[in-house]
Design an enzyme around this catalytic site. Structure first.
Site, mmCIF file in Angstrom:
data_model
loop_
_atom_site.group_PDB
_atom_site.id
_atom_site.type_symbol
_atom_site.label_atom_id
_atom_site.label_comp_id
_atom_site.label_asym_id
_atom_site.label_seq_id
_atom_site.Cartn_x
_atom_site.Cartn_y
_atom_site.Cartn_z
ATOM 1 N N GLY A 120 0.797 -1.216 0.000
ATOM 2 C CA GLY A 120 0.000 0.000 0.000
ATOM 3 C C GLY A 120 0.831 1.269 0.000
ATOM 4 C CD GLU A 143 1.542 -6.746 -2.379
ATOM 5 O OE1 GLU A 143 1.329 -5.551 -2.145
ATOM 6 O OE2 GLU A 143 2.497 -7.128 -3.077
#
Length: 349
Positions: A120, A143
């Protein structure tokens, strides 16, 4: 000048100085990881400053010495995904709308991508129109290590790197340097870490162009770009299994290390990631990719591997996730395709 809110403990600190809107992500103990409330603060703030003629440019920085932003609040993701996933899908939806807002921000939006910038954190910085890295920058889309897939429009950038460098970064989740970030198209300018304070002050005094001219330096050579000879060759495979086999067969020791790293990642996550990046390469806009991201993330919220990956890496810290499917051979094309199915509340812009 003081923070506009008058509260230096707030998660987002803001002030305007000589027409420059200054934003500081202020969760230094968590390396400024994004919460839903931070996203909800940033969206109207940027909309207001975008339309305010008194604000000439925006500068985004992170509090503390560790980095701009380590990503989203994965503990909150874990607790939501363990139940009905409603809250985490709301968070992703608002986060992706913020990413698009940053991508089309018409005034200079300067992102100081210093220290750790992951997940993010990439979403609030690498879509900016002035992206600054330093000698301490450590950037990643990691991720796949928690059973998730690069989101926040990351696939838009990953699919547009020279050669297969983006696929390498996506499938391994390995961090890369500020110099690498410039080579990959994730950043524009290199400013030494110890000059960031002066850089920001020069923006306030003299504008963005003046600050870049005064403090920007030539980046060191990209170590990642120097390895394109084996990366481009090995990451050309149709499937992740093909890519891993090519890496194992190559004579470069770094190729073997990449294969070992991918082997620790969620098999379904790396398989979906490969498809997500290749599909993103055919999409025209960041918004198109964010629509795909919301579909993929929604599927991940229902998956076994996202909860299990966060449990193993963050909650219990045993670093021993039990993936399902357990290996690449057990992942089917139908398993992968299911992640890209439209959802009832598809993202729209």
């Amino acid at each position: 000048m003081t923070d506009e809110t008058g509260d230096d403990t707030a998660e987002i600190l803001t002030r305007v100085d000589n027409g420059i809107g200054l934003i500081t992500l202020n969760r230094p103990k968590a390396i400024n990881s994004l919460t839903h409330s931070m996203v909800d603060t940033l969206r109207p703030l940027l909309a207001r400053w975008h339309d305010d003629d008194a604000v000439r440019a925006v500068v985004l920085a992170g509090a503390g010495e560790r980095g701009l932003c380590a990503g989203g609040d994965v503990v909150a993701v874990y607790h939501s995904a363990r139940t009905d996933g409603v809250e985490v899908r709301k968070f992703w939806r608002d986060e992706y709308l913020l990413n698009a807002q940053i991508g089309r921000f018409a005034k200079p939006y300067v992102a100081l991508m210093d220290g750790i910038v992951m997940g993010g954190g990439v979403g609030v910085s690498a879509h900016a129109n002035v992206r600054v890295v330093t000698d301490t920058s450590k950037i990643a889309m990691p991720e796949v290590g928690i059973g998730f897939v690069p989101d926040v429009g990351g696939a838009y950038l990953l699919s547009r790197t020279p050669g297969a460098l983006g696929l390498y970064a996506a499938l391994t989740g390995a961090p890369f340097s500020g110099a690498d970030a410039i080579a990959l198209g994730f950043a524009d300018h290199f400013v030494p870490h110890d000059r960031l304070g002066a850089f920001t002050q020069t923006i306030i005094d003299d504008g963005v162009d003046g600050a870049v001219a005064t403090h920007g330096v030539k980046p060191p050579p990209s170590e990642l770009a120097a390895q394109r000879h084996w990366i481009d060759e090995c990451f050309a495979g149709d499937t992740v299994g093909d890519i891993v086999a090519a890496l194992r067969a190559h004579d470069a020791s770094a190729a073997h290390a990449a294969a070992d790293l991918i082997a620790t990642r969620s098999p379904i996550a790396v398989s979906v990631t490969l498809q997500a990046v290749r599909r993103a390469a055919k999409m025209d806009t960041l918004e198109d990719v964010l629509v795909q991201d919301y579909r993929v993330s929604s599927a991940a919220a229902r998956s076994h591997d996202l909860v299990e990956g966060i449990r193993a890496q963050i909650i219990d810290k045993d670093r021993n996730p039990k993936w399902s499917p357990p290996n690449l051979d057990a992942v089917t094309a139908a398993d992968v395709d299911a992640y890209f199915a439209p959802v009832d509340d598809d993202l729209s812009f």
